[in-house]
Design a protein around this motif. Sequence first.
Motif, PDB file in Angstrom:
ATOM      1  N   GLY A  16     -18.710  42.199 -17.224  1.00 32.33           N
ATOM      2  CA  GLY A  16     -19.297  41.004 -17.210  1.00 32.33           C
ATOM      3  C   GLY A  16     -18.472  40.206 -17.811  1.00 32.33           C
ATOM      4  O   GLY A  16     -17.379  39.134 -16.960  1.00 32.33           O
ATOM      5  N   GLN A  17     -16.951  41.014 -18.349  1.00 39.91           N
ATOM      6  CA  GLN A  17     -15.389  40.741 -18.539  1.00 39.91           C
ATOM      7  C   GLN A  17     -14.375  40.154 -17.062  1.00 39.91           C
ATOM      8  O   GLN A  17     -13.630  39.638 -17.028  1.00 39.91           O
ATOM      9  CB  GLN A  17     -14.857  41.494 -19.889  1.00 39.91           C
ATOM     10  N   LEU A  26     -11.298  48.101 -16.132  1.00 42.53           N
ATOM     11  CA  LEU A  26     -11.466  48.598 -16.889  1.00 42.53           C
ATOM     12  C   LEU A  26     -10.245  48.758 -17.743  1.00 42.53           C
ATOM     13  O   LEU A  26     -10.775  49.530 -19.136  1.00 42.53           O
ATOM     14  CB  LEU A  26     -12.341  49.643 -16.834  1.00 42.53           C
ATOM     15  N   SER A  27      -9.504  50.012 -17.195  1.00 41.47           N
ATOM     16  CA  SER A  27      -8.065  50.046 -18.006  1.00 41.47           C
ATOM     17  C   SER A  27      -7.800  48.765 -18.988  1.00 41.47           C
ATOM     18  O   SER A  27      -7.382  49.322 -20.103  1.00 41.47           O
ATOM     19  CB  SER A  27      -7.193  50.443 -16.994  1.00 41.47           C
ATOM     20  N   GLU A  28      -7.780  47.466 -18.296  1.00 44.02           N
ATOM     21  CA  GLU A  28      -7.085  46.656 -19.317  1.00 44.02           C
ATOM     22  C   GLU A  28      -7.683  46.238 -20.299  1.00 44.02           C
ATOM     23  O   GLU A  28      -7.922  45.900 -21.710  1.00 44.02           O
ATOM     24  CB  GLU A  28      -7.274  45.149 -18.135  1.00 44.02           C
ATOM     25  N   VAL A  29      -8.886  45.981 -20.126  1.00 42.89           N
ATOM     26  CA  VAL A  29     -10.220  46.200 -21.200  1.00 42.89           C
ATOM     27  C   VAL A  29     -10.305  47.097 -22.393  1.00 42.89           C
ATOM     28  O   VAL A  29      -9.860  47.135 -23.394  1.00 42.89           O
ATOM     29  CB  VAL A  29     -12.266  46.370 -20.530  1.00 42.89           C
ATOM     30  N   VAL A  30      -9.836  48.201 -22.216  1.00 37.09           N
ATOM     31  CA  VAL A  30      -9.690  49.347 -22.876  1.00 37.09           C
ATOM     32  C   VAL A  30      -8.851  49.306 -23.834  1.00 37.09           C
ATOM     33  O   VAL A  30      -8.225  49.039 -24.782  1.00 37.09           O
ATOM     34  CB  VAL A  30      -9.811  51.103 -22.211  1.00 37.09           C
ATOM     35  N   ARG A  31      -7.746  48.922 -22.617  1.00 37.45           N
ATOM     36  CA  ARG A  31      -5.878  48.591 -24.116  1.00 37.45           C
ATOM     37  C   ARG A  31      -6.513  47.492 -24.948  1.00 37.45           C
ATOM     38  O   ARG A  31      -5.652  47.365 -25.934  1.00 37.45           O
ATOM     39  CB  ARG A  31      -5.301  48.266 -22.849  1.00 37.45           C
ATOM     40  N   ALA A  32      -7.138  46.621 -24.315  1.00 32.94           N
ATOM     41  CA  ALA A  32      -7.174  45.151 -25.558  1.00 32.94           C
ATOM     42  C   ALA A  32      -7.626  46.124 -26.998  1.00 32.94           C
ATOM     43  O   ALA A  32      -7.376  44.965 -27.596  1.00 32.94           O
ATOM     44  CB  ALA A  32      -8.068  44.367 -24.830  1.00 32.94           C
ATOM     45  N   GLY A  33      -9.325  46.874 -26.033  1.00 35.13           N
ATOM     46  CA  GLY A  33      -9.591  47.539 -27.587  1.00 35.13           C
ATOM     47  C   GLY A  33      -8.826  48.114 -28.259  1.00 35.13           C
ATOM     48  O   GLY A  33      -8.956  48.467 -29.448  1.00 35.13           O
ATOM     49  N   LEU A  36      -6.693  45.859 -30.125  1.00 36.56           N
ATOM     50  CA  LEU A  36      -7.289  45.413 -31.772  1.00 36.56           C
ATOM     51  C   LEU A  36      -7.706  46.627 -32.184  1.00 36.56           C
ATOM     52  O   LEU A  36      -7.642  46.165 -33.828  1.00 36.56           O
ATOM     53  CB  LEU A  36      -8.589  45.246 -31.386  1.00 36.56           C
ATOM     54  N   LEU A  37      -7.744  48.010 -32.097  1.00 38.20           N
ATOM     55  CA  LEU A  37      -7.981  49.166 -33.530  1.00 38.20           C
ATOM     56  C   LEU A  37      -6.331  49.729 -33.741  1.00 38.20           C
ATOM     57  O   LEU A  37      -6.610  49.222 -35.169  1.00 38.20           O
ATOM     58  CB  LEU A  37      -8.623  50.439 -32.433  1.00 38.20           C
ATOM     59  N   MET A  38      -5.615  49.211 -33.370  1.00 37.74           N
ATOM     60  CA  MET A  38      -3.968  49.592 -34.098  1.00 37.74           C
ATOM     61  C   MET A  38      -3.754  48.104 -34.841  1.00 37.74           C
ATOM     62  O   MET A  38      -3.333  48.436 -35.869  1.00 37.74           O
ATOM     63  CB  MET A  38      -2.672  49.132 -32.799  1.00 37.74           C
ATOM     64  N   GLU A  39      -3.940  46.730 -34.719  1.00 43.42           N
ATOM     65  CA  GLU A  39      -3.579  45.846 -35.504  1.00 43.42           C
ATOM     66  C   GLU A  39      -4.680  45.955 -36.338  1.00 43.42           C
ATOM     67  O   GLU A  39      -4.078  45.376 -38.257  1.00 43.42           O
ATOM     68  CB  GLU A  39      -4.458  44.593 -34.406  1.00 43.42           C
TER      69      GLU A  39
END
Length: 80
Positions: A16-17, A26-33, A36-39
């Motif tokens: 959906g994203q 998918l790579s962009e979604v995983v990197r964004a996730g 967020l975890l790093m933040e």
Amino acid sequence: MPNVHLTEPMRDYVEGQIRSGAYANLSEVVRAGIRLLMEKDGARQFYALKAELEEAAAAAEAGGFAEFDARAFEPDAFRG
């Protein structure tokens, strides 16, 4: 790099994203996730440090400290 295995609801969300144009793949979604975890981890470290500082400040205010004598600690720094 490792494969990413997603549950069906996660796959649906990612698709959906991508369909919405928020992410290209998918790579962009995983990197964004991961960002967020790093933040979140950075925030967790910040709040842990803040709690330690608050504890130390409370101990100092309660008289749980010793005077620091910089001249005794580093006498060479004060020689002129």
